[in-house]
Design a protein around this motif. Structure first.
Motif, short mmCIF file in Angstrom:
data_model
loop_
_atom_site.label_atom_id
_atom_site.label_comp_id
_atom_site.label_asym_id
_atom_site.label_seq_id
_atom_site.Cartn_x
_atom_site.Cartn_y
_atom_site.Cartn_z
N ILE A 254 0.68 -1.53 -0.07
CA ILE A 254 -0.18 -0.42 0.26
C ILE A 254 0.66 1.47 -0.24
O ILE A 254 0.85 2.15 -0.72
N GLY A 255 1.71 1.01 0.54
CA GLY A 255 2.87 2.63 0.85
C GLY A 255 3.49 2.47 -0.38
O GLY A 255 3.32 3.77 -1.00
N VAL A 256 3.68 1.07 -1.26
CA VAL A 256 4.39 1.80 -2.75
C VAL A 256 2.79 2.44 -3.96
O VAL A 256 3.56 3.10 -4.16
N VAL A 257 2.00 2.22 -3.42
CA VAL A 257 1.25 2.27 -4.15
C VAL A 257 1.15 3.95 -4.00
O VAL A 257 0.32 3.88 -4.92
N LEU A 258 1.00 4.18 -3.33
CA LEU A 258 0.69 5.76 -2.92
C LEU A 258 1.24 6.40 -3.52
O LEU A 258 1.36 7.34 -4.28
N LEU A 259 2.78 5.91 -3.22
CA LEU A 259 3.95 6.88 -3.63
C LEU A 259 4.13 6.78 -5.19
O LEU A 259 4.74 7.95 -5.76
N GLU A 260 3.65 5.82 -5.33
CA GLU A 260 3.90 5.78 -7.04
C GLU A 260 2.36 6.68 -7.48
O GLU A 260 2.73 6.75 -8.90
N THR A 261 1.24 6.53 -6.71
CA THR A 261 0.67 8.07 -7.07
C THR A 261 0.66 8.71 -7.31
O THR A 261 0.21 9.62 -8.08
N ALA A 262 1.58 9.12 -6.17
CA ALA A 262 1.87 11.28 -6.64
C ALA A 262 3.42 10.71 -7.56
O ALA A 262 2.73 11.95 -8.57
N ASN A 263 4.25 9.54 -7.79
CA ASN A 263 4.98 9.46 -8.80
C ASN A 263 3.41 10.26 -10.86
O ASN A 263 4.69 10.88 -11.28
#
Length: 398
Positions: A254-263
């Motif tokens: 989930i943390g990775v998905v949130l970071l990649e959402t910002a990207n």
């Protein structure tokens, strides 16, 4: 801060303490469930980011003011702002340990355990943002703290790839973390995750080769990051048992998905121009989406002033300026992230603004290796809305 005899005060000075609320959300979840008897509040971190912050953003609006140039040096040196970020880390890991204790001792259903994993994943994702702020600094202790913040999400390669890959190739088809025109978030996600990992490994291998050091040794920042994450997860499993392992994996994802959402949001469709020699021009504010929404910026350490960050990557978050020449998002990252998960809605909102930024010229956008006819077909129906958005003053100055 004295400026020419006048005292200037940062009006947002104490807003930055809002960032500490997010790592406290696992504890907040427990309090809300205990007193209100509603299991949905185990997901309070997701409710905070996905519901409350966008609503507050809607009412607080934007703030496009910037610190005066004369105050920049003193503002950079003010250690209060650094501690606002430093405090995130102990609270981040206290919340992770607390969640493991709750998963193994509390009377919870599977849905409630997943809700808590979602909350902890939000903490991990915003923790990557804290690592982003720390990892750009020259001081050794801040860079070490960045690596620690990344351990929870198993994203240690971000430290290398972001600084040495993304910042050099941003807003070009060669950058895995720059979303292309017409690319959905769900296609972008694996391309960015695995492309960033490959890029980070290449950069770190090249650095170690130049120094005559082993690629698989402890001097490899990627290897060190993986071992740190492995040690963290192994310690938690040893203390709390194997039943926490699935939730640890889930919160990291989930943390990775949130970071990649910002990207995905930060550079969607934007392309740097080329010089007569075929080289890309220097990064400017025009090559990143900007958002000056007050509430979400307070929780994200001004990450949404991404345009000035790329133009001045060493600048600390409290000194980042509003960039009026950059394309402007209609909402903060929290709301835009929700739109990104629904591709038709995302395209309807962002494409008119993107094309307005380029005066309706679709050939100027970043369409990657996509064939031009396909890009034209995607953009064609949106040309008229792009002019309406421009005439209404929506979007960025071109």
């Amino acid at each position: 801060m004295n400026i020419g005899g006048d005292l200037w005060r940062d009006p947002k000075r104490h807003f930055w303490l809002c960032g500490i609320v997010i790592p406290l959300s696992p504890f907040l979840s427990w309090v809300l469930v205990h007193y209100l008897k509603l299991g949905i509040f185990w997901a309070s971190g997701a409710l905070l980011v996905g519901v409350i912050i966008p609503i507050v953003d809607r009412f607080t609006g934007t703030d496009r003011s910037s610190p005066p140039e004369e105050a920049m040096a003193a503002l950079e040196d003010d250690r209060f702002y650094r501690w606002c970020v430093y405090l995130y880390l102990p609270m981040q890991y206290a919340g992770l340990v607390f969640a493991c204790w709750v998963w193994t001792t509390a009377s919870m259903g599977t849905a409630e355990r997943l809700g808590l994993a979602l909350t902890v994943g939000v903490v991990a994702g915003v923790g990557i943002n804290a690592a982003h702020e720390l990892g750009h600094k020259r001081t050794r202790h801040e860079r070490r703290l960045a690596r620690i913040a990344l351990a929870q999400s198993w994203y240690g390669h971000f430290y290398v790839e972001h600084n040495h890959g993304h910042h050099l190739k941003v807003a070009t088809p060669d950058d895995p973390a720059s979303a292309r025109f017409g690319e959905t978030f769900w296609h972008f996600l694996p391309r960015s995750v695995f492309g960033g990992l490959r890029s980070g490994w290449r950069h770190e291998s090249a650095r170690l080769n130049r120094r005559g050091q082993l690629r698989w040794g402890l001097r490899n920042d990627l290897v060190l990051g993986w071992l740190t994450s492995l040690g963290l997860f192994a310690a938690l499993v040893a203390v709390f048992g194997w039943q926490v392992a699935p939730y640890l994996v889930l919160q990291a994802a989930i943390g990775v998905v949130l970071l990649e959402t910002a990207n995905y949001i930060e550079h969607y469709g934007l392309l740097r121009e080329t010089t007569p020699r075929g080289r890309y021009v220097r990064v400017s504010p025009r090559h990143s989406w900007n958002s000056d929404h007050v509430c979400s910026n307070a929780f994200l350490y001004h990450l949404q002033r991404h345009s000035d960050h790329h133009a001045n990557p060493m600048r600390r978050y409290q000194t980042l300026r509003s960039a009026r020449e950059a394309p402007q998002l209609p909402a903060g990252y929290a709301a835009m992230g929700l739109l990104a998960y629904i591709p038709p809605v995302w395209r309807r909102v962002i494409h008119p603004r993107l094309l307005a930024h380029y005066d309706g010229d679709v050939t100027l956008v970043n369409h990657g290796p996509t064939r031009a006819p396909l890009t034209q077909r995607i953009a064609g129906p949106l040309r008229r809305p792009a002019r309406r958005a421009d005439s209404a003053g929506v979007g960025a100055a071109s």
